[in-house]
Scaffold this active site. Sequence first.
Site, PDB file in Angstrom:
ATOM      1  N   HIS A  86      49.127  12.417 -99.941  1.00  0.00           N
ATOM      2  CA  HIS A  86      48.977  13.868-100.097  1.00  0.00           C
ATOM      3  C   HIS A  86      49.581  14.280-101.434  1.00  0.00           C
ATOM      4  CE1 HIS A  86      48.538  18.046 -98.937  1.00  0.00           C
ATOM      5  NE2 HIS A  86      49.787  18.252 -99.298  1.00  0.00           N
ATOM      6  N   ILE A 132      42.882   9.435 -84.350  1.00  0.00           N
ATOM      7  CA  ILE A 132      43.356   8.058 -84.431  1.00  0.00           C
ATOM      8  C   ILE A 132      43.618   7.517 -83.028  1.00  0.00           C
ATOM      9  CG2 ILE A 132      45.165   6.553 -85.348  1.00  0.00           C
ATOM     10  CD1 ILE A 132      45.510   8.659 -87.579  1.00  0.00           C
ATOM     11  N   GLU A 137      50.394   9.146-108.020  1.00  0.00           N
ATOM     12  CA  GLU A 137      49.648   8.636-106.873  1.00  0.00           C
ATOM     13  C   GLU A 137      49.133   7.224-107.140  1.00  0.00           C
ATOM     14  OE1 GLU A 137      46.650  11.146-105.022  1.00  0.00           O
ATOM     15  OE2 GLU A 137      47.513  12.896-106.019  1.00  0.00           O
ATOM     16  N   LYS A 165      37.761  14.779 -93.779  1.00  0.00           N
ATOM     17  CA  LYS A 165      37.356  15.159 -92.426  1.00  0.00           C
ATOM     18  C   LYS A 165      38.463  14.826 -91.427  1.00  0.00           C
ATOM     19  CE  LYS A 165      33.501  16.432 -94.148  1.00  0.00           C
ATOM     20  NZ  LYS A 165      33.293  17.875 -94.408  1.00  0.00           N
ATOM     21  N   ASN A 173      47.780   7.712 -95.484  1.00  0.00           N
ATOM     22  CA  ASN A 173      47.185   8.780 -96.277  1.00  0.00           C
ATOM     23  C   ASN A 173      48.122   9.095 -97.432  1.00  0.00           C
ATOM     24  OD1 ASN A 173      45.269  10.925 -96.825  1.00  0.00           O
ATOM     25  ND2 ASN A 173      46.828  12.345 -96.099  1.00  0.00           N
ATOM     26  N   GLY A 185      35.967   9.217-105.070  1.00  0.00           N
ATOM     27  CA  GLY A 185      36.533   7.885-104.882  1.00  0.00           C
ATOM     28  C   GLY A 185      37.516   7.471-105.964  1.00  0.00           C
TER      29      GLY A 185
END
Length: 223
Positions: free
Chosen positions: A118, A106, A188, A102, A116, A23
């Site tokens: 990456h 959608i 990020e 996982k 998301n 997390g």
Amino acid sequence: MPVKGTSKSEKLLPIAVLISGAGTTLKNLIEKKKEGKLPVDFRLVISSNPQAGGLQHAAAAQIPAIVVDWNKYRDPQPFSEEIFDHCRRQNVKLVVMGGFLKRLVIPPDFENRVVNIHPALIPAFCGQGFYGLRVHQAVLDYGAKITGCTVHFADNLYDHGPIILQRVVPVLDDDTPETLAARVFQEECKAYPEAITLIAEGRVQVEGRKVKILPPKDVDFEL
């Protein structure tokens, strides 16, 4: 088409964060919210793993959290249906994937409403199997001189949806996968909150595969 968000004068954008592990992305978003740099309302954290360390970050921030255990399904369709059912019940407007490993199917009502991040510059070093240190090892093995991170809308293919923004990081001669990962993660931590904020402000417009960032203005987009 414009991506549906909120105006600056409206309440915070309701989001759910999906996690599978430690997390770290969730922790960063929580910190940015505390600093007043992320205009969101954390409605829900959903973990695919009952042992995920990220659940502790949710508890510490008093964010409701549930587990949708992948091991009870082993089938992406019903697994994803339960996740999105929880999101609908909480009136979530944006689903944020934060280290969610996982496969997620959608549904149409969440098209361009799932994001998301990456740890590479899509379309390089991405797709099924490219996650965590595997990505950075592949960058080093290839001899790339730059890498970075990509925030994109998720669709039903791995690392494939329209790109919202990217940040570039140099690859150094003495890099290891761990040192490169740490430097990419620094970007990020800035890129993901920036992209979510743009969506919350109604400044993201999707036209096919292209994403346009609109200038700042008070705009209200219905969801």
